[in-house]
Design a protein around this motif. Structure first.
Motif, short mmCIF file in Angstrom:
data_model
loop_
_atom_site.label_atom_id
_atom_site.label_comp_id
_atom_site.label_asym_id
_atom_site.label_seq_id
_atom_site.Cartn_x
_atom_site.Cartn_y
_atom_site.Cartn_z
N VAL A 219 0.88 -0.99 0.04
CA VAL A 219 0.16 -0.02 0.08
C VAL A 219 0.96 1.09 -0.01
O VAL A 219 1.55 1.38 0.95
CB VAL A 219 -0.78 0.04 1.25
CG1 VAL A 219 -1.94 1.31 1.05
CG2 VAL A 219 -1.98 -1.19 1.06
N LEU A 220 0.99 1.91 -1.11
CA LEU A 220 2.04 3.16 -1.24
C LEU A 220 1.49 4.15 -0.88
O LEU A 220 0.26 4.54 -0.82
CB LEU A 220 2.23 3.05 -2.86
CG LEU A 220 2.94 1.93 -3.42
CD1 LEU A 220 3.05 1.92 -4.75
CD2 LEU A 220 4.31 1.34 -2.70
N ASP A 221 2.41 5.14 -0.62
CA ASP A 221 2.52 6.60 -0.37
C ASP A 221 1.53 6.79 0.84
O ASP A 221 0.36 7.59 1.18
CB ASP A 221 1.47 7.41 -1.36
CG ASP A 221 2.29 7.32 -2.88
OD1 ASP A 221 3.45 7.21 -2.91
OD2 ASP A 221 1.53 7.19 -3.71
N THR A 246 -4.47 -10.54 -8.36
CA THR A 246 -3.62 -9.48 -7.92
C THR A 246 -4.29 -7.94 -8.71
O THR A 246 -3.83 -6.96 -7.99
CB THR A 246 -2.33 -9.50 -8.86
OG1 THR A 246 -2.59 -9.91 -10.31
CG2 THR A 246 -1.35 -10.73 -8.57
N GLY A 247 -5.00 -7.97 -9.80
CA GLY A 247 -5.77 -6.67 -10.09
C GLY A 247 -6.40 -6.12 -8.98
O GLY A 247 -6.37 -4.85 -8.47
N PRO A 248 -7.34 -6.88 -8.52
CA PRO A 248 -8.35 -6.47 -7.29
C PRO A 248 -7.20 -5.98 -6.09
O PRO A 248 -7.68 -5.15 -5.42
CB PRO A 248 -9.23 -7.53 -6.96
CG PRO A 248 -9.50 -8.55 -8.35
CD PRO A 248 -8.08 -8.26 -8.88
N LEU A 249 -6.45 -6.82 -5.69
CA LEU A 249 -5.70 -6.53 -4.65
C LEU A 249 -5.07 -4.69 -4.82
O LEU A 249 -4.88 -4.18 -4.02
CB LEU A 249 -4.44 -7.45 -4.50
CG LEU A 249 -4.82 -8.48 -3.71
CD1 LEU A 249 -3.30 -9.55 -3.66
CD2 LEU A 249 -4.89 -8.20 -2.17
N HIS A 250 -4.37 -4.88 -6.15
CA HIS A 250 -3.78 -3.34 -6.41
C HIS A 250 -4.82 -2.21 -6.01
O HIS A 250 -4.69 -1.37 -5.68
CB HIS A 250 -3.11 -3.39 -7.68
CG HIS A 250 -1.85 -4.00 -7.73
ND1 HIS A 250 -0.65 -3.57 -7.00
CD2 HIS A 250 -1.22 -5.14 -8.21
CE1 HIS A 250 0.44 -4.06 -7.12
NE2 HIS A 250 0.00 -5.17 -7.99
N ALA A 251 -5.92 -2.74 -6.81
CA ALA A 251 -7.09 -1.70 -6.69
C ALA A 251 -7.34 -1.28 -5.30
O ALA A 251 -7.65 -0.09 -4.94
CB ALA A 251 -8.26 -2.18 -7.44
N ALA A 252 -7.38 -2.33 -4.36
CA ALA A 252 -7.76 -2.14 -2.84
C ALA A 252 -6.69 -1.39 -2.23
O ALA A 252 -7.19 -0.59 -1.42
CB ALA A 252 -8.29 -3.49 -2.23
N ILE A 256 -7.24 2.21 -0.18
CA ILE A 256 -6.51 2.12 1.33
C ILE A 256 -5.79 3.38 1.31
O ILE A 256 -5.70 4.16 2.07
CB ILE A 256 -6.01 1.17 1.67
CG1 ILE A 256 -7.18 -0.17 2.06
CG2 ILE A 256 -5.38 1.31 3.12
CD1 ILE A 256 -6.82 -1.30 2.09
N SER A 257 -4.80 3.55 0.29
CA SER A 257 -3.90 4.57 0.32
C SER A 257 -4.67 5.99 0.24
O SER A 257 -4.29 6.94 1.10
CB SER A 257 -2.82 4.65 -0.79
OG SER A 257 -2.00 5.48 -1.07
N ASP A 258 -5.41 6.20 -0.69
CA ASP A 258 -6.28 7.34 -1.21
C ASP A 258 -7.10 7.65 0.50
O ASP A 258 -7.06 8.81 0.81
CB ASP A 258 -7.30 7.17 -1.88
CG ASP A 258 -6.89 7.33 -3.55
OD1 ASP A 258 -5.35 7.49 -3.44
OD2 ASP A 258 -7.33 6.48 -4.19
N GLU A 259 -7.54 6.50 1.23
CA GLU A 259 -8.26 6.85 2.41
C GLU A 259 -7.47 7.34 3.24
O GLU A 259 -7.73 8.44 4.23
CB GLU A 259 -8.86 5.37 2.83
CG GLU A 259 -9.94 5.33 4.02
CD GLU A 259 -11.27 5.87 3.49
OE1 GLU A 259 -11.77 6.63 4.32
OE2 GLU A 259 -11.65 5.03 2.59
#
Length: 265
Positions: A219-221, A246-252, A256-259
Motif C-alpha cells: 500500500v503505497l504513499d 492481483t488486479g483487485p488487490l492493487h485496486a484495494a 486504502i492509500s487514498d483513504e
C-alpha cells in the motif's frame, strides 16, 4: 557586530492555507525527528526543518514540557513517550479505515484478507476480513507480530524499501526459519525481492505456515509502510487464482492509500 536576527525560512511542511503556524511547525519538528530515526541534534533539526535555531529551541522546549519530545543525556532530542499512545491508537484505526475496502475484496475473492504494517523490525497485522463462503478459512490474529522475511506482506513492503535498510533489518532479525520453505539466506531473499518488484506482488509459499499460500501488494504513499494480502490453503491458492487476485488487490491497496491520505469521501 550586527544583532540582526536571521530571516526565518519557510517551514518544510506544506501550508494548509489558514492553519496555525506554530502548530504546523511543531508537527514539522516531530516529522523531521521521525525521518531522522527518532533522535537528532538541535542544530540538525533546525537545518532539516528549515527554521531558525531560536524558533526550533522554543518549540522543542514546549514539546519537551508536554512529553512529546525528550532531551537525551547526549543533549540530542528524541521522540517522547507520550507519542506511543497516539501511535498505538492510530495503528488500530488503520484497520478501521481500510475495512470497507477489505470487505469488498474478501467478497470478490472469497479468501481471507489481511492488512499489515511494518513496525520497527517486525510486521504487525492491523486488520483482517475473513470470507464467509469457504468452510476452511485462514485466521491471523490482529495485533500478531512476525518477522517480515517469512511473510508475503513483509516481502511486499521490503521490496519498496532501500536495500541497505532491508539488509540491516535482516541482520538484526537473523532470518530464522519458520518452516522448511522459509528463505534464510540474504542473497536469496534479495533475489526474491527483485522478482517481487518485477511482477508487482509478493508471494509467501508456505514460508510462514505450511500449506498456506499468500499473495501480497504494498500500500503505497502512506506514512507507515503497509501491505495488503490474500491468503488461503494451497489447493485453493492456485496460480490462476493468484493471477486473478492481483488486479483487485492493487485496486484495494490504492483505495486504502487514498483513504489514509484523506482524498476519499
Amino acid at each position: 557586530m550586527s544583532t540582526e536576527q536571521p530571516t526565518e525560512k519557510p517551514a518544510s511542511v506544506p501550508k494548509t492555507g489558514g492553519g496555525v503556524q506554530s502548530l504546523e511547525r511543531a508537527f514539522a519538528i516531530l516529522e523531521t525527528m521521525a525521518d531522522a530515526g527518532g533522535v537528532i541534534s538541535l542544530s540538525q533539526l533546525a537545518a532539516d526543518a528549515q527554521l531558525p535555531l531560536p524558533t526550533i529551541h522554543r518549540l522543542v522546549r514546549t514539546l519537551v514540557d508536554l512529553g512529546y519530545v525528550r532531551q537525551e543525556a547526549s543533549r540530542q532530542y528524541s521522540l517522547g513517550p507520550r507519542l506511543i499512545r497516539l501511535g498505538e491508537t492510530t495503528s488500530r484505526m488503520v484497520g478501521r479505515w481500510a475495512r470497507p475496502h477489505m470487505e469488498r475484496l474478501a467478497h470478490e475473492l472469497g479468501e481471507t484478507i489481511n492488512l499489515a504494517m511494518l513496525d520497527g523490525d517486525q510486521v504487525v497485522y492491523v486488520g483482517q476480513v475473513m470470507a464467509s463462503r469457504n468452510s476452511m478459512r485462514m485466521f491471523t490474529e490482529v495485533g500478531r507480530r512476525v518477522l517480515p522475511h517469512s511473510t508475503g506482506v513483509g516481502k511486499a513492503i521490503m521490496a519498496n524499501m532501500d536495500p541497505s535498510v532491508v539488509t540491516a533489518i535482516l541482520a538484526r532479525t537473523g532470518m530464522p526459519a519458520r518452516t522448511e520453505h522459509t528463505l534464510t539466506d540474504p542473497a536469496a531473499f534479495a533475489a526474491e525481492l527483485g522478482r517481487t518488484r518485477e511482477r508487482g506482488y509478493a508471494l509467501d509459499e508456505g514460508e510462514q505456515e505450511i500449506g498456506v499460500r499468500c499473495v501480497a501488494v504494498a500500500v503505497l504513499d502512506t506514512p507507515q509502510p503497509l501491505a495488503l494480502s490474500v491468503s488461503g490453503p494451497l489447493p485453493r491458492m492456485t496460480d490462476d487464482f493468484v493471477e486473478r487476485a492481483t488486479g483487485p488487490l492493487h485496486a484495494a491497496a490504492t483505495a486504502i492509500s487514498d483513504e489514509m491520505r484523506g482524498s476519499v469521501g
